[in-house]
Write a protein that holds these residues in place. Structure first.
Motif: not given
Length: 299
Positions: A112, A115, A119, A122
């Motif tokens: 979490r 990411r 962002p 991938s």
């Protein structure tokens, strides 16, 4: 040969409509700017500007060239920024292998945060045994693995991330569930449920050695592969289980967890191919993992 500096000089001249102001804008002397525009026109093969005593105007060809020049400079800038972001680990793809238990503690928080910070990377998560992760790292199917020690492959590097003690998982109605803390000897007469040794040999052997040091060998009456299945067996009263502490986040009706005195700790490590530690994305993931786990431990 047309270079980016030619395009920058041309755009500046087109927007300023004056050689002197354009030269100041791109930090060159006026003669150098004039030579740059002349060289550009020679490369293109047609006049791009009309020179008058008062101002500089673009020819029809120059107006079309201006559109392409701006697009090229924008694309070049974006390309440079992508390279810089890749060098910082901010773009790309990362495939992470993990042993099943980490889904209940540590891994969700790490992914979490990663990411949120990256962002444009991938992240592909794959639940694999330690042996499968080592094979996946060697074959390039995964970039980083999260597993229990030991790491046997000498072509892989590893870094400790966090330690977790073992705890006792008991049926909620078990007499020992009334105790706030257990000794391993309290479980000497109990039936156990556990993984098959071939699935998690290191974990299995560590538990067996701990129990043997207290004078008994666990009586394993049922084996299962998955943690939820083992805990369901505990809830059904089939036996007790000794999971790693972060499994206690998996709340299941009929199961309680109790700390055990002098419980051994299990070390979880990040593993990657030797040489890949310089990969910006791998470095970024390791940094985030260490920060998240340090915060979680209160250090």
């Amino acid at each position: 040969m047309i270079e980016l500096r030619h395009l920058r000089h041309f755009v500046a001249l087109a927007e300023e409509e004056h050689f002197g102001r354009a030269a100041e804008r791109v930090f060159v002397v006026q003669q150098a700017l004039s030579n740059s525009i002349r060289n550009l026109e020679e490369e293109v093969g047609v006049p791009l500007v009309l020179r008058t005593t008062r101002r500089v105007q673009l020819t029809p060809a120059g107006q079309e060239f201006l559109v392409g020049a701006r697009e090229t400079l924008l694309l070049a800038g974006q390309t440079v920024e992508r390279a810089r972001r890749a060098a910082r680990g901010e773009v790309g793809r990362l495939t992470v292998g993990f042993v099943s238990g980490l889904a209940f503690g540590g891994l969700p928080e790490i992914v979490r945060r990663f990411r949120e910070l990256y962002p444009n990377v991938s992240v592909d998560l794959r639940e694999l045994t330690a042996q499968e992760q080592e094979a996946g790292l060697r074959g390039g199917q995964i970039d980083i693995g999260l597993m229990l020690l030991p790491v046997r492959d000498p072509t892989l590097d590893s870094r400790p991330l966090w330690r977790q003690p073992l705890v006792a998982a008991l049926p909620a109605e078990h007499p020992l569930a009334r105790k706030r803390r257990l000794k391993i000897s309290d479980l000497s007469r109990e039936n156990f449920v556990f993984f098959p040794r071939q699935l998690r040999a290191t974990y299995f052997d560590q538990v067996m050695r701990w129990c043997a040091a207290s004078g008994f060998t666990p009586h394993v009456v049922q084996e299962a592969i998955e943690i939820p299945t083992l805990l369901s067996l505990v809830a059904a009263g089939v036996g007790v289980f000794l999971p790693i502490e972060f499994f206690s986040r998996l709340s299941l009706p009929g199961v309680v967890y109790r700390p055990v005195e002098d419980a051994p700790t299990v070390e979880i490590v990040a593993v990657w191919r030797r040489g890949d530690g310089t990969s910006p994305v791998v470095r970024a993931f390791l940094t985030v993992a260490e920060e998240v786990l340090r915060e979680g431990s209160g250090k």
